[in-house]
Design a protein around this motif. Structure first.
Motif, PDB file in Angstrom:
ATOM      1  N   ARG A  28       4.932  -9.805   0.378  1.00  0.00           N
ATOM      2  CA  ARG A  28       6.393 -10.028   0.350  1.00  0.00           C
ATOM      3  C   ARG A  28       6.869 -10.820   1.550  1.00  0.00           C
ATOM      4  NH1 ARG A  28       7.589  -3.841  -0.531  1.00  0.00           N
ATOM      5  NH2 ARG A  28       5.816  -3.892   0.893  1.00  0.00           N
ATOM      6  N   LYS A  72       2.376 -14.644   5.378  1.00  0.00           N
ATOM      7  CA  LYS A  72       1.251 -14.196   6.218  1.00  0.00           C
ATOM      8  C   LYS A  72       0.173 -15.262   6.214  1.00  0.00           C
ATOM      9  CE  LYS A  72       1.602  -9.201   6.025  1.00  0.00           C
ATOM     10  NZ  LYS A  72       1.798  -8.209   5.027  1.00  0.00           N
ATOM     11  N   TYR A  84      -1.989   3.869 -13.357  1.00  0.00           N
ATOM     12  CA  TYR A  84      -2.079   5.272 -13.716  1.00  0.00           C
ATOM     13  C   TYR A  84      -1.521   5.538 -15.111  1.00  0.00           C
ATOM     14  CZ  TYR A  84      -3.352   5.268  -8.851  1.00  0.00           C
ATOM     15  OH  TYR A  84      -3.951   4.967  -7.663  1.00  0.00           O
ATOM     16  N   LEU A 114     -11.704   3.840  -7.794  1.00  0.00           N
ATOM     17  CA  LEU A 114     -12.674   4.944  -7.851  1.00  0.00           C
ATOM     18  C   LEU A 114     -12.151   6.063  -8.729  1.00  0.00           C
ATOM     19  CD1 LEU A 114     -14.073   5.276  -4.207  1.00  0.00           C
ATOM     20  CD2 LEU A 114     -14.890   3.920  -6.133  1.00  0.00           C
ATOM     21  N   THR A 137      -3.869   5.198   3.033  1.00  0.00           N
ATOM     22  CA  THR A 137      -2.654   4.453   3.376  1.00  0.00           C
ATOM     23  C   THR A 137      -1.448   5.185   2.777  1.00  0.00           C
ATOM     24  OG1 THR A 137      -2.674   3.154   1.342  1.00  0.00           O
ATOM     25  CG2 THR A 137      -3.896   2.229   3.226  1.00  0.00           C
ATOM     26  N   ASN A 179       0.724   3.990   0.730  1.00  0.00           N
ATOM     27  CA  ASN A 179       0.812   3.692  -0.715  1.00  0.00           C
ATOM     28  C   ASN A 179      -0.181   4.504  -1.528  1.00  0.00           C
ATOM     29  OD1 ASN A 179       2.948   1.869  -0.858  1.00  0.00           O
ATOM     30  ND2 ASN A 179       1.669   0.166  -0.202  1.00  0.00           N
ATOM     31  N   SER A 180      -1.419   4.615  -1.034  1.00  0.00           N
ATOM     32  CA  SER A 180      -2.422   5.434  -1.738  1.00  0.00           C
ATOM     33  C   SER A 180      -1.982   6.899  -1.725  1.00  0.00           C
ATOM     34  CB  SER A 180      -3.793   5.304  -1.068  1.00  0.00           C
ATOM     35  OG  SER A 180      -4.342   4.032  -1.260  1.00  0.00           O
ATOM     36  N   ASP A 187       0.685   7.770  -4.254  1.00  0.00           N
ATOM     37  CA  ASP A 187       0.151   7.916  -5.617  1.00  0.00           C
ATOM     38  C   ASP A 187      -0.662   9.196  -5.764  1.00  0.00           C
ATOM     39  OD1 ASP A 187       1.309   5.638  -6.787  1.00  0.00           O
ATOM     40  OD2 ASP A 187      -0.228   4.333  -5.953  1.00  0.00           O
TER      41      ASP A 187
HETATM   42  N1  LIG Z   1      -7.780   3.638  -8.490  1.00  0.00           N
HETATM   43  C1  LIG Z   1      -8.154   3.914  -7.240  1.00  0.00           C
HETATM   44  O1  LIG Z   1      -9.203   4.520  -7.001  1.00  0.00           O
HETATM   45  C2  LIG Z   1      -7.332   3.469  -6.066  1.00  0.00           C
HETATM   46  C3  LIG Z   1      -7.841   3.633  -4.769  1.00  0.00           C
HETATM   47  C4  LIG Z   1      -7.067   3.189  -3.680  1.00  0.00           C
HETATM   48  C5  LIG Z   1      -5.815   2.630  -3.911  1.00  0.00           C
HETATM   49  N2  LIG Z   1      -5.357   2.519  -5.193  1.00  0.00           N
HETATM   50  C6  LIG Z   1      -4.033   1.954  -5.456  1.00  0.00           C
HETATM   51  O2  LIG Z   1      -3.973   0.625  -4.972  1.00  0.00           O
HETATM   52  C7  LIG Z   1      -2.646   0.349  -4.512  1.00  0.00           C
HETATM   53  C8  LIG Z   1      -2.705  -0.268  -3.123  1.00  0.00           C
HETATM   54  O3  LIG Z   1      -3.225   0.673  -2.216  1.00  0.00           O
HETATM   55  P1  LIG Z   1      -3.599   0.288  -0.714  1.00  0.00           P
HETATM   56  O4  LIG Z   1      -4.121   1.533  -0.126  1.00  0.00           O
HETATM   57  O5  LIG Z   1      -4.405  -0.947  -0.679  1.00  0.00           O
HETATM   58  O6  LIG Z   1      -2.139  -0.004  -0.123  1.00  0.00           O
HETATM   59  P2  LIG Z   1      -1.700  -0.959   1.088  1.00  0.00           P
HETATM   60  O7  LIG Z   1      -2.809  -1.130   2.078  1.00  0.00           O
HETATM   61  O8  LIG Z   1      -0.401  -0.438   1.561  1.00  0.00           O
HETATM   62  O9  LIG Z   1      -1.487  -2.361   0.375  1.00  0.00           O
HETATM   63  C9  LIG Z   1      -0.485  -2.570  -0.574  1.00  0.00           C
HETATM   64  C10 LIG Z   1       0.025  -3.954  -0.405  1.00  0.00           C
HETATM   65  O10 LIG Z   1       0.964  -4.205  -1.460  1.00  0.00           O
HETATM   66  C11 LIG Z   1       1.930  -5.110  -0.981  1.00  0.00           C
HETATM   67  N3  LIG Z   1       3.161  -4.880  -1.744  1.00  0.00           N
HETATM   68  C12 LIG Z   1       3.815  -3.706  -1.895  1.00  0.00           C
HETATM   69  N4  LIG Z   1       4.886  -3.886  -2.686  1.00  0.00           N
HETATM   70  C13 LIG Z   1       4.876  -5.193  -3.070  1.00  0.00           C
HETATM   71  C14 LIG Z   1       5.695  -5.966  -3.898  1.00  0.00           C
HETATM   72  N5  LIG Z   1       6.786  -5.459  -4.484  1.00  0.00           N
HETATM   73  N6  LIG Z   1       5.394  -7.275  -4.084  1.00  0.00           N
HETATM   74  C15 LIG Z   1       4.319  -7.817  -3.484  1.00  0.00           C
HETATM   75  N7  LIG Z   1       3.485  -7.127  -2.676  1.00  0.00           N
HETATM   76  C16 LIG Z   1       3.772  -5.825  -2.470  1.00  0.00           C
HETATM   77  C17 LIG Z   1       2.099  -4.808   0.509  1.00  0.00           C
HETATM   78  O11 LIG Z   1       2.167  -6.014   1.177  1.00  0.00           O
HETATM   79  P3  LIG Z   1       3.488  -6.477   1.945  1.00  0.00           P
HETATM   80  O12 LIG Z   1       4.101  -5.248   2.540  1.00  0.00           O
HETATM   81  O13 LIG Z   1       2.945  -7.449   2.941  1.00  0.00           O
HETATM   82  O14 LIG Z   1       4.343  -7.124   0.904  1.00  0.00           O
HETATM   83  C18 LIG Z   1       0.764  -4.147   0.897  1.00  0.00           C
HETATM   84  O15 LIG Z   1      -0.047  -5.004   1.690  1.00  0.00           O
HETATM   85  C19 LIG Z   1      -1.898   1.685  -4.561  1.00  0.00           C
HETATM   86  O16 LIG Z   1      -1.087   1.725  -5.695  1.00  0.00           O
HETATM   87  C20 LIG Z   1      -2.986   2.709  -4.678  1.00  0.00           C
HETATM   88  O17 LIG Z   1      -2.606   3.873  -5.373  1.00  0.00           O
HETATM   89  C21 LIG Z   1      -6.095   2.894  -6.259  1.00  0.00           C
END
Ligand SMILES: NC(=O)c1ccc[n+]([C@@H]2O[C@H](COP(=O)([O-])OP(=O)(O)OC[C@H]3O[C@@H](n4cnc5c(N)ncnc54)[C@H](OP(=O)(O)O)[C@@H]3O)[C@@H](O)[C@H]2O)c1
Length: 384
Positions: A40, A43, A111, A137, A173, A175-176, A179
């Motif tokens: 957003r 970078k 999800y 995962l 994190t 965000n993780s 969720d």
């Molecule tokens: N299925 C699985 O096993 C698993 C495992 C881990 C994570 N996840 C999921 O993956 C997602 C990310 O996790 P993470 O730990 O990588 O989080 P993170 O490190 O916080 O990264 C999320 C990124 O999304 C960007 N972002 C957020 N809202 C946005 C928007 N509206 N438009 C554009 N970019 C946006 C942010 O960048 P900016 O702030 O720079 O915009 C941030 O860098 C989460 O939903 C998490 O639940 C799933």
């Protein structure tokens, strides 16, 4: 299978986040795709990325909650990978933009609510590209590894019951963590402790919801509790397995306490509670990891009419790198035309299990894998 896409253009939403960077690294290493990393705020290319790949990367300022900008970006891409969160806030907006613009999607989050919303629209308006939701995962490998076990040592056996345990710890994190807290409330369907029994979801009291699987070091013997997993309900139904029980646990000690508290206080029922739970869980899990290493384990038990017929364990050395790698492999298979066609999928439905597992095993992420039938005869083994 479809035709491979040469020099594909891949857009990575959340390309600077924990998961996004790992997915980008895998794709740079294993494909010739050109990547656009979006965030957003403006970078520059992250320092983790090897300078030899910089000429294949561009950056983009994009807020995925702006539909017009998102659709315009989709039109200039061959595949979109979404690693943004919290998923409960992003909802189905990215998936719907991909469907509308016919852009294949690999989504780290999504999800159950997203897959359910997309599935509902399929009958009247079928999707004409692959939309793979829940790739990571848990969910993700959590469905693909059991699918692999069922189709290999489980093949030809009349499986009557499937038991699966997931355990994991890392410094989550925000965000993780958001969720994870949302998942404790069943993404809006608080089903309590439950399992699948002949087409019905049956609830059990807390006292009967626990189990104690034993993993090798560094996880060891641990406590898990029954959870609802849409992914495994789908998998069990696809294999005509009448009973499926899924147990899970966040195994960092402080993280475990926050998850118990979040569940008892139902933090997942309000935005304020979700925010508080996510902040507390991120902080607690970060403290846990000061003295512990990240870990993730899956145990799959297959029962036939006479009892336990086969069992398998998989342990990983890392969670975020593994999540990004799972996403990267899925994207690679789609770009190479090695996927199960078009439509709305979870990971185990989208990519052939044997292809996926052979690509995953080539990465240095598996600490231990053990797959055996009841007579203790090893059918596959690799341990580090
Ligand atoms: N299925 C699985 O096993 C698993 C495992 C881990 C994570 N996840 C999921 O993956 C997602 C990310 O996790 P993470 O730990 O990588 O989080 P993170 O490190 O916080 O990264 C999320 C990124 O999304 C960007 N972002 C957020 N809202 C946005 C928007 N509206 N438009 C554009 N970019 C946006 C942010 O960048 P900016 O702030 O720079 O915009 C941030 O860098 C989460 O939903 C998490 O639940 C799933």
């Amino acid at each position: 299978m479809t035709h491979p896409i040469q020099n594909a253009r891949v857009l990575l939403l959340g390309g600077f986040g924990r998961v996004g960077i790992e997915a980008a690294q895998y794709l740079l290493k294993t494909t010739d795709a050109r990547l656009t990393l979006a965030s957003r705020t403006g970078k520059t290319i992250p320092s983790e990325i090897d300078p030899q790949y910089h000429d294949r990367i561009s950056t983009l300022t994009l807020d995925a909650t702006q539909p017009a900008a998102l659709e315009e970006a989709c039109q200039q891409t061959d595949l979109l990978i979404s690693c943004i969160g919290p998923s409960g806030i992003v909802g189905d907006s990215v998936a719907r933009a991909c469907k509308k613009t016919m852009t294949p999607l690999v989504d780290a989050g999504g999800y159950d609510p997203v897959i359910q919303s997309l599935d509902q629209a399929e009958k009247d308006d079928p999707t004409r590209v692959p939309l793979v939701i829940n790739v990571g995962l848990l969910p993700g490998l959590s469905g693909l590894f059991p699918e692999h076990i069922l189709r290999t040592i489980g093949a030809g056996t009349d499986i009557r019951q499937l038991d699966i345990h997931y355990v994991g710890r890392d410094a989550w994190t925000y965000n993780s963590a958001w969720d994870i807290i949302n998942s404790l409330g069943g993404f809006g369907h608080d089903r309590g402790f439950c399992y699948l029994d002949n087409g019905r979801i049956v609830s059990v009291p807390m006292g009967k919801a626990g189990a104690k699987p034993a993993f090798p070091h560094p996880i060891g013997k641990t406590s898990t509790m029954l959870i609802y997993a849409e992914e495994i309900v789908r998998l069990a139904n696809q294999h005509n397995i009448p009973v499926a029980r899924v147990f899970g646990a966040n195994i960092g000690p402080r993280a475990t306490m926050i998850c118990i508290l979040a569940r008892l206080m139902r933090f997942y029922n309000s935005d304020k509670g979700l925010d508080r739970g996510a902040r507390w869980l991120a902080r607690a899990s970060e403290k846990d990891m000061r003295k512990m290493e990240p870990a993730y384990g899956i145990q799959v038990d297959l029962h036939d009419a006479t009892g336990l017929a086969a069992t398998a364990q998989l342990m990983l050395t890392d969670t975020y790198q593994a999540t990004g790698t799972v996403i990267g492999i899925t994207a690679r298979c789609i770009l190479q035309g090695q996927h199960n066609g078009t439509g709305v999928f979870m990971l185990h439905e989208a990519i052939p299990h044997d292809l996926f597992m052979s690509l995953f095993e080539q990465e240095d992420l598996i600490r231990f894998i053990d797959i055996r039938t009841l007579n203790d005869q090893h059918t596959a083994e690799a341990s580090v």
